[in-house]
Design a protein around this motif. Structure first.
Motif, short mmCIF file in Angstrom:
data_model
loop_
_atom_site.label_atom_id
_atom_site.label_comp_id
_atom_site.label_asym_id
_atom_site.label_seq_id
_atom_site.Cartn_x
_atom_site.Cartn_y
_atom_site.Cartn_z
N ASN A 7 -31.57 26.71 -17.38
CA ASN A 7 -30.79 25.80 -18.21
C ASN A 7 -31.41 24.42 -18.08
O ASN A 7 -31.43 23.85 -17.00
CB ASN A 7 -29.32 25.79 -17.76
N PHE A 8 -31.92 23.88 -19.18
CA PHE A 8 -32.54 22.56 -19.20
C PHE A 8 -31.61 21.64 -19.96
O PHE A 8 -31.51 21.70 -21.18
CB PHE A 8 -33.91 22.64 -19.86
N GLY A 46 -33.35 26.97 -11.75
CA GLY A 46 -32.16 27.56 -12.34
C GLY A 46 -31.48 26.59 -13.29
O GLY A 46 -31.20 26.91 -14.45
N ILE A 47 -31.24 25.37 -12.80
CA ILE A 47 -30.68 24.28 -13.60
C ILE A 47 -31.60 23.08 -13.48
O ILE A 47 -31.95 22.66 -12.37
CB ILE A 47 -29.27 23.87 -13.12
N TYR A 48 -32.02 22.53 -14.62
CA TYR A 48 -32.80 21.30 -14.64
C TYR A 48 -31.98 20.28 -15.41
O TYR A 48 -31.78 20.41 -16.63
CB TYR A 48 -34.15 21.53 -15.33
N ALA A 49 -31.47 19.25 -14.72
CA ALA A 49 -30.63 18.23 -15.35
C ALA A 49 -31.30 16.87 -15.23
O ALA A 49 -31.69 16.46 -14.15
CB ALA A 49 -29.25 18.20 -14.70
N ILE A 86 -31.31 24.11 -8.21
CA ILE A 86 -30.89 23.00 -9.06
C ILE A 86 -31.85 21.84 -8.87
O ILE A 86 -32.12 21.42 -7.73
CB ILE A 86 -29.45 22.57 -8.75
N PHE A 87 -32.38 21.33 -9.98
CA PHE A 87 -33.30 20.19 -9.99
C PHE A 87 -32.63 19.08 -10.77
O PHE A 87 -32.30 19.25 -11.95
CB PHE A 87 -34.63 20.58 -10.62
#
Length: 323
Positions: A7-8, A46-49, A86-87
């Motif tokens: 998820n970006f 997994g998650i890039y926010a 998570i990033f």
């Protein structure tokens, strides 16, 4: 695949947009996660926010209790970031609330959370497995019921542990470096694996090194990996060191009538675990009659001959000390 994020979510406030999973000009980036997000490729998160641009705003990521966020493996391109659960990058500030599971395909050896170029506050009531890496600032609160299976590095400014902090993860023996300060409250548990039969070089137990100061309350829970203690009598192994000083008060150790544990502080910034597996120790003999004393000594003799059944030994070791 490699660098294929689950998820970006990006805000490009004032700077236009690009084609991504979620891109908006709203300066606030909010990522609620209520279902599993799992990737496995090298350098995949997994998650890039991210929130960037002239009007970048805050970032908020919330992982629900039924969700698992899993990052990928090590990056295959030189200079690229390894996969993280998570990033979080940029933004005026960031918050991460985890009630589920955050990890990577590499487990404790991998990166669970990476934070770059922002100030982050992390609250955990679920499970975090792996390393936490930053190029900024992180305050981490592990609440009661939360579990941190720590990898080799916890790169945080302050860690308050009200839950369970498993040094090096849960078995085998490992080590964790915490770059900031540690406060463990009365509800907190520091989980340490012990292998008395390991190499006699100070590596028989997990070891936590704190670059800042360590203030310990609560419990230290000893997980005995191997019942065999080659050297008879009380032994000692380091479990916590702190460059900025170490203070502990009212800390409770795992209680066992057979495996005698004690905390030792040979230097201001060091905490050692003393241990002795003795089926006929003074505490046991003080509560038994002459016949029972003989039985206890006989059992210990069988143990020293390495002939005591492991399952029976573990059942006896599990009996809590009552005084």
């Amino acid at each position: 695949g490699d660098s294929a994020h689950g998820n970006f979510a990006q805000s490009a406030g004032g700077g236009g947009t690009t084609s991504t999973t979620t891109t908006t000009t709203d300066p606030m980036v909010s990522v609620p996660v209520d279902a599993d997000v799992k990737v496995s490729g090298g350098g995949a998160h997994g998650i890039y926010a991210q929130s960037i641009g002239d009007r970048m705003g805050a970032i908020d990521v919330t992982v629900g209790p039924t969700a698992t966020v899993q990052g990928g493996a090590a990056a295959t391109d030189g200079g690229a970031d390894d996969g993280a659960g998570i990033f979080i990058q940029d933004g005026t500030q960031a918050t991460l609330s985890n009630a589920g599971t955050i990890t990577s395909v590499l487990g404790t050896a991998g990166t669970a959370i990476r934070v770059v170029d922002t100030t982050a506050s992390i609250v955990n009531t679920g499970t975090i497995t792996g390393q936490i890496v930053k190029a900024s600032s992180i305050d981490l609160l592990n609440r009661r019921g939360g579990l941190i299976n720590a990898g080799p590095l916890l790169d945080v400014d302050n860690l308050t542990n009200q839950g369970t902090l498993a040094v090096g993860g849960a078995g085998p023996i490992g080590s964790t470096r915490l770059t900031g300060n540690l406060i463990q409250t009365g509800s907190g548990v520091l989980a340490v694996d012990l292998d008395p039969g390991g190499a006699n070089d100070g590596s028989q137990a997990d070891r936590l090194h704190v670059d800042g100061h360590a203030d310990l309350g609560g419990d230290i829970a000893i997980n005995l990996l191997d019942i065999w203690q080659p050297n008879d009598g009380m032994q000692s192994v380091p479990i916590v060191t702190a460059d900025g000083g170490l203070y502990y008060a009212g800390v409770e150790l795992t209680r066992s009538a057979v495996a005698q544990y004690q905390l030792q502080q040979p230097a201001p910034g060091a905490l050692h675990l003393g241990y002795s597996i003795d089926f006929a120790n003074i505490g046991i003999l003080a509560q038994t009659n002459d016949n029972q004393d003989d039985i206890a000594r006989y059992i210990h003799g069988i143990y020293r001959a390495q002939a005591l059944d492991s399952a029976i030994a573990r059942e006896l070791i599990a009996i809590e000390e009552t005084h």
